[in-house]
Design a protein around this motif. Structure first.
Motif, PDB file in Angstrom:
ATOM      1  N   MET A  52       9.310  32.216 -11.153  1.00  0.00           N
ATOM      2  CA  MET A  52       9.895  30.890 -10.927  1.00  0.00           C
ATOM      3  C   MET A  52       8.782  29.947 -10.472  1.00  0.00           C
ATOM      4  O   MET A  52       7.959  30.310  -9.635  1.00  0.00           O
ATOM      5  CB  MET A  52      10.977  31.004  -9.842  1.00  0.00           C
ATOM      6  CG  MET A  52      11.766  29.728  -9.604  1.00  0.00           C
ATOM      7  SD  MET A  52      13.000  29.951  -8.253  1.00  0.00           S
ATOM      8  CE  MET A  52      14.338  30.776  -9.121  1.00  0.00           C
ATOM      9  N   ASP A  53       8.787  28.739 -11.033  1.00  0.00           N
ATOM     10  CA  ASP A  53       7.788  27.739 -10.668  1.00  0.00           C
ATOM     11  C   ASP A  53       8.290  26.880  -9.511  1.00  0.00           C
ATOM     12  O   ASP A  53       9.490  26.689  -9.354  1.00  0.00           O
ATOM     13  CB  ASP A  53       7.503  26.810 -11.855  1.00  0.00           C
ATOM     14  CG  ASP A  53       6.908  27.538 -13.046  1.00  0.00           C
ATOM     15  OD1 ASP A  53       6.485  28.702 -12.877  1.00  0.00           O
ATOM     16  OD2 ASP A  53       6.868  26.941 -14.136  1.00  0.00           O
ATOM     17  N   GLY A  54       7.360  26.335  -8.775  1.00  0.00           N
ATOM     18  CA  GLY A  54       7.700  25.329  -7.774  1.00  0.00           C
ATOM     19  C   GLY A  54       7.449  23.938  -8.351  1.00  0.00           C
ATOM     20  O   GLY A  54       6.474  23.736  -9.063  1.00  0.00           O
ATOM     21  N   VAL A  55       8.337  23.013  -8.053  1.00  0.00           N
ATOM     22  CA  VAL A  55       8.145  21.611  -8.461  1.00  0.00           C
ATOM     23  C   VAL A  55       7.990  20.810  -7.182  1.00  0.00           C
ATOM     24  O   VAL A  55       8.928  20.690  -6.395  1.00  0.00           O
ATOM     25  CB  VAL A  55       9.350  21.099  -9.278  1.00  0.00           C
ATOM     26  CG1 VAL A  55       9.166  19.632  -9.632  1.00  0.00           C
ATOM     27  CG2 VAL A  55       9.542  21.948 -10.525  1.00  0.00           C
ATOM     28  N   PHE A  56       6.797  20.319  -6.944  1.00  0.00           N
ATOM     29  CA  PHE A  56       6.498  19.631  -5.688  1.00  0.00           C
ATOM     30  C   PHE A  56       5.938  18.243  -5.979  1.00  0.00           C
ATOM     31  O   PHE A  56       5.741  17.875  -7.136  1.00  0.00           O
ATOM     32  CB  PHE A  56       5.466  20.447  -4.883  1.00  0.00           C
ATOM     33  CG  PHE A  56       5.923  21.847  -4.525  1.00  0.00           C
ATOM     34  CD1 PHE A  56       7.226  22.089  -4.100  1.00  0.00           C
ATOM     35  CD2 PHE A  56       5.036  22.917  -4.587  1.00  0.00           C
ATOM     36  CE1 PHE A  56       7.638  23.371  -3.758  1.00  0.00           C
ATOM     37  CE2 PHE A  56       5.433  24.194  -4.242  1.00  0.00           C
ATOM     38  CZ  PHE A  56       6.731  24.429  -3.823  1.00  0.00           C
ATOM     39  N   ALA A  57       5.679  17.510  -4.894  1.00  0.00           N
ATOM     40  CA  ALA A  57       5.074  16.185  -5.055  1.00  0.00           C
ATOM     41  C   ALA A  57       3.670  16.191  -4.447  1.00  0.00           C
ATOM     42  O   ALA A  57       3.441  16.778  -3.394  1.00  0.00           O
ATOM     43  CB  ALA A  57       5.933  15.124  -4.380  1.00  0.00           C
ATOM     44  N   SER A  58       2.752  15.515  -5.124  1.00  0.00           N
ATOM     45  CA  SER A  58       1.387  15.340  -4.615  1.00  0.00           C
ATOM     46  C   SER A  58       1.370  14.261  -3.533  1.00  0.00           C
ATOM     47  O   SER A  58       2.364  13.569  -3.310  1.00  0.00           O
ATOM     48  CB  SER A  58       0.461  14.890  -5.747  1.00  0.00           C
ATOM     49  OG  SER A  58       0.432  15.832  -6.762  1.00  0.00           O
ATOM     50  N   ALA A  59       0.212  14.081  -2.956  1.00  0.00           N
ATOM     51  CA  ALA A  59       0.046  13.048  -1.931  1.00  0.00           C
ATOM     52  C   ALA A  59       0.331  11.653  -2.501  1.00  0.00           C
ATOM     53  O   ALA A  59       0.725  10.750  -1.769  1.00  0.00           O
ATOM     54  CB  ALA A  59      -1.363  13.102  -1.357  1.00  0.00           C
ATOM     55  N   SER A  66       0.851  -1.195   0.000  1.00  0.00           N
ATOM     56  CA  SER A  66       0.000   0.000   0.000  1.00  0.00           C
ATOM     57  C   SER A  66       0.887   1.245   0.000  1.00  0.00           C
ATOM     58  O   SER A  66       1.716   1.427   0.893  1.00  0.00           O
ATOM     59  CB  SER A  66      -0.893  -0.024   1.252  1.00  0.00           C
ATOM     60  OG  SER A  66      -1.679   1.138   1.294  1.00  0.00           O
ATOM     61  N   PHE A  67       0.724   2.063  -1.010  1.00  0.00           N
ATOM     62  CA  PHE A  67       1.569   3.258  -1.119  1.00  0.00           C
ATOM     63  C   PHE A  67       1.099   4.290  -0.086  1.00  0.00           C
ATOM     64  O   PHE A  67      -0.098   4.539   0.041  1.00  0.00           O
ATOM     65  CB  PHE A  67       1.487   3.832  -2.536  1.00  0.00           C
ATOM     66  CG  PHE A  67       2.575   4.830  -2.832  1.00  0.00           C
ATOM     67  CD1 PHE A  67       3.867   4.407  -3.121  1.00  0.00           C
ATOM     68  CD2 PHE A  67       2.304   6.182  -2.804  1.00  0.00           C
ATOM     69  CE1 PHE A  67       4.868   5.326  -3.387  1.00  0.00           C
ATOM     70  CE2 PHE A  67       3.313   7.116  -3.056  1.00  0.00           C
ATOM     71  CZ  PHE A  67       4.603   6.686  -3.348  1.00  0.00           C
ATOM     72  N   PRO A  68       2.047   4.863   0.636  1.00  0.00           N
ATOM     73  CA  PRO A  68       1.633   5.806   1.699  1.00  0.00           C
ATOM     74  C   PRO A  68       1.172   7.141   1.125  1.00  0.00           C
ATOM     75  O   PRO A  68       1.377   7.421  -0.047  1.00  0.00           O
ATOM     76  CB  PRO A  68       2.922   5.990   2.501  1.00  0.00           C
ATOM     77  CG  PRO A  68       4.006   5.827   1.491  1.00  0.00           C
ATOM     78  CD  PRO A  68       3.513   4.795   0.521  1.00  0.00           C
ATOM     79  N   SER A  69       0.587   7.929   1.980  1.00  0.00           N
ATOM     80  CA  SER A  69       0.318   9.323   1.624  1.00  0.00           C
ATOM     81  C   SER A  69       1.639  10.082   1.753  1.00  0.00           C
ATOM     82  O   SER A  69       2.324   9.972   2.773  1.00  0.00           O
ATOM     83  CB  SER A  69      -0.728   9.897   2.577  1.00  0.00           C
ATOM     84  OG  SER A  69      -0.702  11.292   2.537  1.00  0.00           O
ATOM     85  N   ILE A  70       1.968  10.820   0.715  1.00  0.00           N
ATOM     86  CA  ILE A  70       3.229  11.586   0.739  1.00  0.00           C
ATOM     87  C   ILE A  70       2.897  12.993   1.220  1.00  0.00           C
ATOM     88  O   ILE A  70       2.277  13.775   0.504  1.00  0.00           O
ATOM     89  CB  ILE A  70       3.884  11.624  -0.654  1.00  0.00           C
ATOM     90  CG1 ILE A  70       4.147  10.208  -1.171  1.00  0.00           C
ATOM     91  CG2 ILE A  70       5.163  12.460  -0.632  1.00  0.00           C
ATOM     92  CD1 ILE A  70       5.074   9.382  -0.304  1.00  0.00           C
ATOM     93  N   ASN A  71       3.304  13.296   2.417  1.00  0.00           N
ATOM     94  CA  ASN A  71       2.966  14.610   2.979  1.00  0.00           C
ATOM     95  C   ASN A  71       3.959  15.678   2.555  1.00  0.00           C
ATOM     96  O   ASN A  71       3.566  16.788   2.200  1.00  0.00           O
ATOM     97  CB  ASN A  71       2.844  14.509   4.496  1.00  0.00           C
ATOM     98  CG  ASN A  71       1.689  13.608   4.890  1.00  0.00           C
ATOM     99  OD1 ASN A  71       1.771  12.399   4.729  1.00  0.00           O
ATOM    100  ND2 ASN A  71       0.587  14.200   5.337  1.00  0.00           N
ATOM    101  N   THR A  72       5.235  15.353   2.593  1.00  0.00           N
ATOM    102  CA  THR A  72       6.225  16.213   1.941  1.00  0.00           C
ATOM    103  C   THR A  72       7.282  15.316   1.301  1.00  0.00           C
ATOM    104  O   THR A  72       7.563  14.212   1.792  1.00  0.00           O
ATOM    105  CB  THR A  72       6.933  17.195   2.904  1.00  0.00           C
ATOM    106  OG1 THR A  72       7.581  16.476   3.941  1.00  0.00           O
ATOM    107  CG2 THR A  72       5.946  18.181   3.525  1.00  0.00           C
ATOM    108  N   LEU A  73       7.838  15.820   0.221  1.00  0.00           N
ATOM    109  CA  LEU A  73       8.877  15.089  -0.501  1.00  0.00           C
ATOM    110  C   LEU A  73       9.794  16.160  -1.077  1.00  0.00           C
ATOM    111  O   LEU A  73       9.390  16.926  -1.958  1.00  0.00           O
ATOM    112  CB  LEU A  73       8.230  14.252  -1.622  1.00  0.00           C
ATOM    113  CG  LEU A  73       9.093  13.243  -2.384  1.00  0.00           C
ATOM    114  CD1 LEU A  73       8.207  12.312  -3.211  1.00  0.00           C
ATOM    115  CD2 LEU A  73      10.133  13.887  -3.257  1.00  0.00           C
ATOM    116  N   SER A  74      10.970  16.259  -0.529  1.00  0.00           N
ATOM    117  CA  SER A  74      11.845  17.335  -1.003  1.00  0.00           C
ATOM    118  C   SER A  74      13.303  16.933  -0.884  1.00  0.00           C
ATOM    119  O   SER A  74      13.632  15.881  -0.341  1.00  0.00           O
ATOM    120  CB  SER A  74      11.571  18.625  -0.218  1.00  0.00           C
ATOM    121  OG  SER A  74      11.672  18.376   1.150  1.00  0.00           O
ATOM    122  N   LEU A  75      14.156  17.792  -1.396  1.00  0.00           N
ATOM    123  CA  LEU A  75      15.588  17.523  -1.351  1.00  0.00           C
ATOM    124  C   LEU A  75      16.055  17.410   0.097  1.00  0.00           C
ATOM    125  O   LEU A  75      15.725  18.254   0.939  1.00  0.00           O
ATOM    126  CB  LEU A  75      16.345  18.677  -2.028  1.00  0.00           C
ATOM    127  CG  LEU A  75      17.872  18.546  -2.023  1.00  0.00           C
ATOM    128  CD1 LEU A  75      18.323  17.489  -3.018  1.00  0.00           C
ATOM    129  CD2 LEU A  75      18.534  19.892  -2.314  1.00  0.00           C
TER     130      LEU A  75
END
Lengths: 723, 723
Positions: free
Chosen positions: B392-399, B99-108
């Motif tokens: 400048m754009d932000g590149v983020f990850a969804s849940a 089961s893939f988790p909810s991704i709350n933050t994903l960053s460098l």
């Protein structure tokens, strides 16, 4: 040896005095000549390439006609013909027939508020009167003249301790007396400074007890201007000449600093052609400009400025620099509603923090001792004020009572600083696609007073949402102290220093700046009250809420002046409202404005220290007094050498009633300045501000009437080099 | 009756959920479609008519190639390919395979400072790592991934009290659960609100003791959006639904406000086409623009910004909004010297001052609960940022771990606000004819987070004299409370109100805002010290001077964290320096920067009140801690429902050594907000700022390299309509 130098020096003096006299009494007082660019009339007003039928031309029927100018509004300053008439009346006035007095200030004696507010364009004017502070034979005359019948209607000889504002003649006298003094000349010689390189300034003496009472005193201190225009960085330390400017004699010379070298000129020149210490000397940034393809949206008619929803009267003043009067803002129904009857910088106190013999007296009261208007030099286009600025001249009187023009003394411009007036976006989770934003465009009235080394920039900024921001910027150069030391490691006890080492042999002495603003608020009329709205922590009752504490407002309306002397407290915060108890908003709230302090500083000097007694308006940040025409100058009407018996603090101590009265709000903005190397050789502008902000004055925010900016609103070709 | 409404409502829910799901998971995550303008990539960067070979094009080699973007700098955010790779690695990681988790933050996961500072263009990169906060089965995983070998290198399951940032899915779940609840539906119906007109928001629950512990809780409150996009002004008062978002069930419904009418929509619409309450609907001012005939003088290469004497790294961040790194300024000799390693808004605390059941929990921690980057919508050209701004754009990850683009999230622009960088004139009495002035041009990096009703505008402004100004603007709309009253005269006891009446049936609840900034200062290197330079009144000795008192500086260098917890005091003022004890200026002064507070506010809540415990970083205005990679978020890493065991206050209580160490300066900027009618229906931006300013960092002021503006620097035709 002495004789030779004496002779040489007399020549220097002659040149120096000629410069002063020439500056002060140009041959054709109101003509322009190349050699007196700052003291003649150019009446350019707006320097950019405006079309000839612009709003400015329409609004300035008397352009370039100073000799025939007539006032357009009861608050308009005295015109050139009116000043000339005052001089004639004074010349024929008995006490002055044999000897014309020194005219220290000569300005409009404003009509009563009720007369001004009752006046409409086309009405006959209330009587035009002049208020003159004149000095003759050791006496200060406070003279009122009615220009109608041409009569002196009042002449009160001051019995207080203070003397009037110093004139350029007073300062020239102090220098002349100093330059003729042999002991002074010897000391200059002994220090190895050439007389040709000498520049002397005339700090005010302050008041420090009986020793210097009963005579008008000016101190003289000198600098070397060899190899630099920035002589302030080259003090001749410890040499102070005290001059009785009426007797024209030296009272005392303090000469303690002969072992202290004059600091070098290296890297002190700030003029553009020679200044850059950067190897490439390239400009750091490309040119930039605020552009207005359809022109500015304000108009100036005489001294009346209209912009967006605002209208106000703006005039130069020899002492306050500039005065904003009858500031009114348009409500939704089109009614112009009164916000402020009169606002201006009332006094400026600058105490230096050094008890040394050559420094202790430096506790300047710049408005009352020198005048913020008389020291306001012409503003520079594109650098002091942006393109499309409108420039207003000051019309003042010289010490001989003759008019002179302080050209380009005030500028007015619209400001777009890239800021956002209001915005809102909705995050997608709400299901709305909202992207609203309004750019912030404001109107600024600006003046800069150059009081010796310091340049004080005053901005009154008006916003369409009803807010007025008053900002003071400090620029110029430090007042520095010579020291034998070149590096802090040479100093065995840094505790003896009264400021940091900011260059070799240069100490930046710690000091403060306090500017007191007189704010005669008239919210929807003259009778207002003052409320302190305190934010107080409340504790919840047991079981009342999962929260233990919250803040609640407690509103206290001031009954008397005692209730309105306020020291700001971060941990006991309040809002401060001036409101009209008789005019209620749609919801029943009284209409009002609040004063919103920003960053500031308080005076920490002993309350019984002479400078603090004289500047007792800095004992609190906020005061409220009943309106009283004789209480305009926070440090007193006659400030030079005053003992401080006529200050805001003494007026307020009467504890008069201020509820539902015509009241004046006072705010003192402060700065502490501990210098550092970045203050050498010049100081980038440091600024702070406070705001006057509507509180239940509008039924809803007027920013709702502001339109977004669209691409086709803007010039589209200015990027291309061919444009 | 109930059944019908239930059925009707299910349809509404479906639409609502579709909107969220659609917003969150657009079919082509990185393609653009008309219906998802804010969540797709437009990569426009600069919208104005720049020539194609501009500095921006040169600096953006990967424009419009998100799928092939590669980092250019070790601090660059994770790219689209990198985020996709992280998702693959996580999918294959044992605990998440079923089961893939909810991704709350994903960053460098940023490399160590020494690695970053040691890196030069062309060098191989330090290992690229990702830091992921993932939530699965009630557990928060703190996962580190090494993108090189493609391995999870660390997976720590949090045992603390807090939960991660809420995702849009979490919020959508809370709404979905609420909308399915019959009791809620009944209450909405009873209040006469149509389901079609319902907009609900998801305030965070805070933490108030054991009752809601051990489960992820979100509160839901609703508004009517009938006849207005400004639903915030139409609260359905007293109705609060508490949802367990993991169990997807309603825990509690508080429904106390049925007697309170929903305030009317009258005059609440703020959109331009329909908003103006002004009869003529004319724009208040003519259009205005900052023009740059030679173009802007900054360049952007990836995330590296160069302007005038500054260079820094700038990146969007899902939580902090934007991060400034490696800010360096060029000295006279051309050397780029380090000023700040990393600066960002760390937490934003907004406590409302109402103990009511529907209000007590409103004590938002917007960065840690919602994210300042995830709520930063696209900035609007010409209104949010001037012409010539670079976006400048932000590149983020969804849940779900997939990348998405927050377009035009940050703008960078040069700012000329009509201000004076430095000036000096000499009054004629000195014999000099000096008129020098330099306009002030600065560089601004801006972002605006729309956290529900409030829009927070963050500006980092860089000056050529070395100063950095950090400004926070508050805009948007109030969070208001419904009341039965229409006029204050209807209210028998105004003491029961928790804020003023700002419109009919609308109370503006008193509240505060506190923004804590993490400022990892590295003045000429990592090891720095912190000094408090106190201004202390000294009394003169008898006979020493006519002055009784003066101010003197006392410098105290902090040894440990205890010495650096500071409450600002107007009557006990200090400067606050971060300095490098090992790098001395020409004069022997250590090089440094000082933090200069402006207007601010302090939290007055009880120290043991739960919101204050969680936001204990507001217990002081200034703190200094040793650099510690795990101490970035002033309210803790996991903030939602946290008990406050991981805050700046708990770290600082360890009282570690901070002298000549790698230290972090923290500053909290505060606002009290007592609303008034002018805050209805929208709030014009209110802003405050603080500064970081060089102290003995430069041998003399770099403003000396700034050139005056001359007439021929500027566009000359833009005034004419033919241009």
């Amino acid at each position: 040896m002495e004789k030779t130098n004496g002779v040489k020096f007399i020549i220097v003096i002659s040149v120096a005095v000629f410069i002063f006299v020439y500056s002060r009494y140009p041959p054709e007082k109101l003509g322009c000549s190349v050699s007196t660019p700052s003291w003649c009339s150019t009446k350019t007003h707006r320097k950019s390439n405006l079309r000839s039928n612009s709003i400015f031309d329409a609004g300035m029927p008397n352009s370039n006609h100073y000799f025939t100018d007539t006032p357009l509004h009861p608050l308009d300053p005295l015109t050139v013909p009116e000043i000339n008439r005052v001089r004639s009346i004074l010349s024929a006035y008995e006490p002055f027939t044999s000897s014309f007095p020194s005219i220290n200030t000569l300005s409009l004696d404003e009509p009563e508020k009720i007369q001004v507010n009752g006046w409409k364009t086309g009405d006959p004017f209330p009587p035009r009167r002049a208020s003159v502070v004149a000095f003759l034979n050791g006496q200060t005359h406070l003279v009122t003249i009615d220009l109608g019948p041409g009569l002196v209607t009042s002449d009160v000889i001051s019995t207080g301790s203070g003397y009037p504002i110093l004139t350029n003649d007073d300062m020239a006298t102090a220098l002349e007396v100093t330059y003729s003094n042999l002991e002074f000349n010897k000391s200059i010689l002994a220090r190895g400074v050439e007389f040709d390189d000498l520049t002397c300034i005339t700090p005010s003496s302050g008041w420090f007890g009986p020793e210097e009472e009963g005579k008008r005193i000016v101190k003289v201190q000198c600098f070397s201007n060899q190899d630099t225009p920035n002589f302030y960085m080259r003090p001749i330390e410890g040499l102070t000449v005290t001059v009785d400017i009426d007797k024209k004699e030296v009272i005392r010379i303090i000469d303690t600093g002969r072992g202290i070298p004059v600091p070098k000129a290296t890297h002190t020149d700030y003029t553009y052609t020679t200044n850059s210490p950067f190897s490439d000397k390239a400009p750091m940034t490309n040119p930039m400009s605020m552009e207005q393809p359809k022109g500015p949206s304000f108009s100036v008619n005489g001294h009346t400025v209209k912009w967006a929803n605002w209208v106000f009267h703006l005039k130069p003043d020899i002492r306050a620099g500039m005065i904003i009067s009858q500031a009114m803002i348009r409500a939704e129904d089109g009614e112009y509603r009164s916000v402020m009857y009169k606002g201006f910088a009332s006094e400026l106190f600058v105490p230096y923090m050094d008890p040394d013999q050559a420094w202790y007296f430096k506790s300047f009261m710049d408005a009352g001792e020198f005048g913020l208007g008389s020291t306001a030099m012409p503003l520079l286009e594109l650098n002091d004020c942006p393109r499309y600025a409108y420039f207003m001249d000051g019309v003042f009187a010289s010490a001989d009572g003759r008019p002179f023009i302080q050209s380009n003394m005030i500028c007015i411009f619209e400001r777009y600083a890239g800021d956002i007036g209001w915005r809102h976006s909705e995050i997608p989770v709400m299901g709305f696609n909202i992207r609203e934003s309004r750019p912030k465009v404001t109107l600024v009235a600006r003046m800069a007073a150059s009081v010796g080394n310091y340049d004080y920039i005053f901005d009154w900024e008006f916003q369409t949402d009803g807010l007025i921001r008053i900002k003071v910027g400090l620029s110029g150069m430090l007042m520095v102290k010579g020291t034998p030391y070149e590096n802090i490691h040479d100093i065995s006890n840094t505790n003896t220093m009264t400021g940091p080492l900011v260059s070799e042999n240069v100490i930046g002495v710690v000091h403060d700046h306090f500017i007191s603003f007189h704010l005669d608020m008239d919210i929807d009329g003259a009778n207002n009250s003052f409320a302190q709205v305190n934010l107080v922590k409340e504790q919840t009752l047991s079981g009342q809420s999962p929260r233990k504490s919250y803040l609640k407002t407690k509103r206290n309306v001031a009954k008397t002046e005692d209730d309105a002397r306020i020291k700001l407290k971060l941990y006991d915060p309040s809002e401060f409202h001036v409101f009209n108890p008789s005019r209620l908003s749609r919801l029943g709230n009284p209409t009002g404005y609040k004063i919103v302090p920003g960053g500031t500083a308080a005076s920490l000097l002993d309350l019984d220290d002479p400078p603090q007694i004289r500047a007792a308006f800095t004992n609190n940040q906020i005061w409220v007094t009943p309106h009283n025409k004789s209480e305009e100058w926070a440090g007193g009407l006659l400030v030079s050498q005053s003992k401080g018996e006529d200050t805001l603090a003494t007026w307020s101590a009467r504890n008069r009633e201020i509820e539902n009265k015509d009241i004046v709000l006072w705010y003192t903005l402060g700065f502490h300045h501990i210098p550092c190397q970045e203050d050498f050789p010049v100081m980038p502008t440091v600024s702070s501000s406070f705001e006057l902000k509507p509180v239940n004055f509008f039924d809803r925010n007027p920013i709702m009437g502001v339109k977004p900016t669209f691409q086709n609103d803007l010039p589209v070709c200015s990027v291309a080099s061919s444009c």
